[in-house]
Design an enzyme around this catalytic site. Structure first.
Site, short mmCIF file in Angstrom:
data_model
loop_
_atom_site.label_atom_id
_atom_site.label_comp_id
_atom_site.label_asym_id
_atom_site.label_seq_id
_atom_site.Cartn_x
_atom_site.Cartn_y
_atom_site.Cartn_z
N ASP A 181 19.79 -3.98 21.13
CA ASP A 181 19.24 -3.07 19.85
C ASP A 181 18.83 -3.66 19.20
OD1 ASP A 181 18.58 -1.47 18.49
OD2 ASP A 181 19.92 0.06 18.82
N HIS A 201 24.86 9.99 15.70
CA HIS A 201 26.03 9.72 15.41
C HIS A 201 27.06 10.66 14.96
CE1 HIS A 201 23.27 5.93 15.33
NE2 HIS A 201 24.64 4.93 15.58
N ASP A 205 20.55 7.17 24.81
CA ASP A 205 21.09 6.72 23.14
C ASP A 205 21.95 6.67 23.29
OD1 ASP A 205 20.96 5.44 20.57
OD2 ASP A 205 20.23 7.11 19.39
#
Length: 494
Positions: free
Chosen positions: A73, A186, A258
């Protein structure tokens, strides 16, 4: 169910996983899983010491499986893994968007790609193609090229082109767009309330450009878009992953999720069941890392996939299609690496610094520099974006002290200590360094209190600029090492 052996199912289930792991070399369980068909791994800052070590790590992975996909990432802005310990030598997307020179963006991305390719990385979860239309967005912000769809689109396309010219597969994220929300996936489930017409005019514009540019992969977002699917988050939605991305937009590359462990979906579905639902919806690869980078997690997800095929919940043909797309990306990577032989440019850091200088915006362009002597620097520490490695350095104190001996200062995580800091600054130039103060009332209050005492202070904004406070305000559009160095040079009169 199609007729396959148990070994075939296990191999395909392994192929679609991209787990993280802990350590600076591949642990035994990763080596075993590669022999069993594991399609890829993802590296985080915890896996990185320096480039020589990363090259050794990736070579060890390929010794077990030559075509393994090695992902990272690496946005090369505030979100960096390869430079997490020192800060990125590149300005981030927001700074590149502020410069608005697509040739520069393409060149920067190509250098980043050469750097990654030189250490054996084949797949980059970048660029961020989100339109940061909500200034209070806690997870995108300076990771986006801006808040204007067309600007974001042209720089997304340029970044993809540059990176893939260097032989590294790009991944546009977070589909169908994570910019218009003030919730971090998140932690919880963001909801994009835009209607379809607005989505077409804003969120989807950069993704269409990414597909036209030939992006090899798209990453799904763990958010709900009721206009597209009133029930399921995008990662788990066949309407969005297959109906919109595949069928309507025509994307035929790899769809990767993700982090499947993120609470936006794991809290409701559990990440093992979410893995199955994501594959059924159209995802081809499952990214899993964070705090679940272990063999038990990899086993759990593999076994859940196999069980879902055997029960009929996940069609075997869909799993086979996903595994085939993983194999195609691996093949593309091998061919691209063979055709992209240019090594990293030792002068690339100079380009990064030049780009960061071009991004600086000063509210008083006729302001005189250098500062009148060593400065006192107050840095206000906000809560960091979850996507940023916590060890990533940022700020102005360190780079300015290197250029102007005698510079000193303090970093504050609340207004406690501000009176003492202001007292210590008396008789010296004062610099107030912030990131996104519009999102943190305590930082805005502290800025106002500081400027009431020291109206001569220079405010340096290293996040998403809002209405400037103070007579002299400098915006860097990001907090990378390159951005810090660029503004330090300006203040030092270099």
């Amino acid at each position: 169910m199609d007729a396959s052996t148990g070994d075939d199912l296990v191999s395909m289930a392994n192929a679609v996983l991209q787990p993280g792991f802990v350590g600076k070399e591949p642990p035994p369980w990763v080596r075993r899983r590669l022999a069993e068909g594991l399609g890829g791994v993802v590296l985080f800052a915890r896996n990185v010491v320096d480039r020589d070590q990363v090259a050794e790590l990736t070579a060890a992975l390929r010794a077990e499986r030559p075509d393994v996909i090695v992902a990272i990432d690496e946005e090369a802005g505030d979100v960096t893994r390869i430079d997490a310990h020192n800060g990125s030598p590149w300005p981030g997307n927001l700074a590149l968007g502020a410069v608005d020179d697509t040739a520069l963006t393409r060149e920067v991305a190509c250098h980043i790609g050469r750097d990654l390719a030189s250490v054996g990385i084949t797949f980059d979860y970048a660029p961020d193609a989100d339109v940061n239309s909500d200034p209070n967005n806690p997870v995108i912000g300076s990771r986006a090229f801006g808040a204007e769809p067309e600007r974001v689109a042209r720089h997304t396309a340029a970044w993809i082109t540059g990176l893939q010219e260097a032989g590294v597969a790009a991944c546009a994220k977070h589909f169908p767009g994570h910019g218009n929300t003030s919730v971090d996936s998140h932690l919880d489930v963001p909801i994009i309330k835009a209607g379809r017409a607005e989505l077409d005019a804003t969120e989807l514009v950069p993704f269409r450009a990414a597909i036209t540019a030939g992006v090899q992969a798209v990453m799904s977002a763990h958010l709900r878009v009721p206009a597209l699917d009133p029930d399921l988050p995008a990662t788990l939605s066949g309407r969005i992953m297959t109906g919109l991305l595949r069928d309507e937009l025509g994307f035929q590359g790899l769809i990767v999720t993700d982090g499947i462990e993120m609470r936006a979906i794991s809290d409701r579905f559990g990440f093992a069941h979410a893995t199955v639902l994501a594959l059924a919806a159209g995802a081809d690869a499952i990214c899993v890392g964070g705090d679940h980078a272990d063999e038990d997690t990899a086993n759990l997800l593999r076994d859940a996939i196999v069980a879902a095929v055997r029960s009929g919940e996940l069609p075997e043909s869909r799993l086979a299609d996903a595994a085939a797309r993983v194999a195609r990306l691996a093949a593309w990577s091998a061919a691209a690496r063979a055709g992209a032989t240019a090594p990293p440019d030792p002068q690339a850091a100079a380009l990064g610094l030049s780009a960061a200088r071009r991004a600086l915006r000063i509210t008083a362009p006729d302001a005189a520099f250098p500062l009148a002597g060593p400065a006192y620097v107050i840095e206000f520490q906000p809560e960091l974006n979850f996507a940023i490695a916590p060890e990533t350095p940022w700020g102005l104190l360190a780079p300015l002290a290197e250029l102007v001996p005698g510079t000193s200062g303090v970093r504050l995580s609340s207004e406690n200590g501000l009176p003492d800091a202001l007292q210590a600054s008396l008789g010296r130039p004062l610099l107030l360094v912030v990131r996104d103060p519009h999102r943190y009332p305590w930082i805005t209050d502290a800025l106002r209190a500081s400027l009431a005492v020291r109206p001569d202070a220079v405010v340096v904004e290293m996040g998403v600029p809002a209405a400037p406070l103070g007579d002299l305000h400098i915006a860097t559009f990001g907090a990378t090492a390159a951005s810090g160095r660029a503004v330090a040079e300006l203040l030092a009169g270099r």
